[in-house]
Scaffold this active site. Structure first.
Site, short mmCIF file in Angstrom:
data_model
loop_
_atom_site.label_atom_id
_atom_site.label_comp_id
_atom_site.label_asym_id
_atom_site.label_seq_id
_atom_site.Cartn_x
_atom_site.Cartn_y
_atom_site.Cartn_z
N CYS A 87 -3.73 15.76 28.02
CA CYS A 87 -4.22 16.98 27.38
C CYS A 87 -4.06 18.20 28.28
O CYS A 87 -4.03 19.32 27.78
CB CYS A 87 -5.67 16.81 26.92
SG CYS A 87 -6.79 16.33 28.23
N HIS A 88 -3.90 17.98 29.58
CA HIS A 88 -3.69 19.11 30.49
C HIS A 88 -2.36 19.81 30.21
O HIS A 88 -2.15 20.94 30.64
CB HIS A 88 -3.76 18.65 31.96
CG HIS A 88 -2.69 17.69 32.33
ND1 HIS A 88 -2.75 16.35 31.99
CD2 HIS A 88 -1.53 17.87 32.98
CE1 HIS A 88 -1.66 15.75 32.44
NE2 HIS A 88 -0.90 16.65 33.03
N ASN B 145 -10.55 14.60 24.22
CA ASN B 145 -9.72 13.48 24.65
C ASN B 145 -10.45 12.65 25.71
O ASN B 145 -10.85 13.17 26.74
CB ASN B 145 -8.41 14.04 25.22
CG ASN B 145 -7.64 13.01 26.01
OD1 ASN B 145 -7.64 11.83 25.69
ND2 ASN B 145 -6.97 13.46 27.05
N GLU C 251 2.88 17.93 38.35
CA GLU C 251 3.92 17.30 37.54
C GLU C 251 5.26 18.02 37.69
O GLU C 251 6.30 17.37 37.83
CB GLU C 251 3.51 17.26 36.06
CG GLU C 251 2.46 16.23 35.77
CD GLU C 251 2.20 16.04 34.27
OE1 GLU C 251 2.85 16.71 33.44
OE2 GLU C 251 1.34 15.19 33.94
N TYR D 269 -1.05 25.00 21.88
CA TYR D 269 -1.92 24.46 20.84
C TYR D 269 -1.31 24.73 19.46
O TYR D 269 -1.35 23.89 18.58
CB TYR D 269 -3.33 25.09 20.92
CG TYR D 269 -4.10 24.70 22.15
CD1 TYR D 269 -4.80 23.50 22.21
CD2 TYR D 269 -4.14 25.55 23.25
CE1 TYR D 269 -5.53 23.14 23.34
CE2 TYR D 269 -4.87 25.20 24.39
CZ TYR D 269 -5.54 24.00 24.42
OH TYR D 269 -6.26 23.66 25.55
#
Length: 165
Positions: free
Chosen positions: A132-133, A124, A159, A101
């Protein structure tokens, strides 16, 4: 304005997708039943917004996000100028990586606005399309996620596993 919405099954549970003529405006994991989500969309978009169900759009989005299907997904981000700037920067975080962040706030030229950035990330409306993850605490812990911290961890791990294949 007319909202077309639909449902699809993803590797991480059911999702709901919504779009206007201008583009996709909402992608959510279903944490509640379908009727609750439809009511949430109605509250967000206005009581008298016309809605039409079309699951094909949701299935297409699911294939693009989770199966690598090549198809353009035009988006329409509804939010404040600040929120949209945060969400646009979040879209630049590469697949399989994370950013803090604090780093996100610094990239936006607002290094002291970490809380405001975190609030915008939390609001979001386009899960996975605006990833946003991928935004985590500066110590590397994942933190919270609208659909649960465990799902956030799973998405990050998924991912990373796709990158190693």
């Amino acid at each position: 304005m007319k909202i077309v919405y639909g449902f699809a099954q993803s590797p991480f549970g059911e999702i709901v997708v919504a779009r206007t003529f201008e583009g996709f405006c909402d992608v959510q994991f279903l944490g509640t039943n379908r009727m609750a989500v439809i009511h949430e969309l109605a509250a967000r978009w206005g009581t008298y917004t016309e809605t039409v169900q079309n699951d094909t759009i949701a299935q297409t989005v699911e294939r693009v996000i989770f199966e690598g299907y090549q198809h353009e997904l035009p988006i329409r981000l509804y939010g404040t100028d600040f929120q949209r700037s945060v969400w646009q920067e979040v879209q630049k975080i590469p697949f399989g990586t994370t950013m803090s962040y604090q780093e996100l706030a610094t990239r936006l030229g607002k290094p002291s606005a970490v809380r405001a950035v975190a609030t915008a990330v939390a609001r979001n409306p386009l899960a996975m399309i605006v990833p946003c993850h991928r935004v985590v605490h500066k110590d590397g812990t994942t933190g919270q996620y609208h659909w649960g911290a465990e799902l956030k961890k799973q998405l990050i791990a998924w991912e990373k596993s796709k990158l190693t294949r």
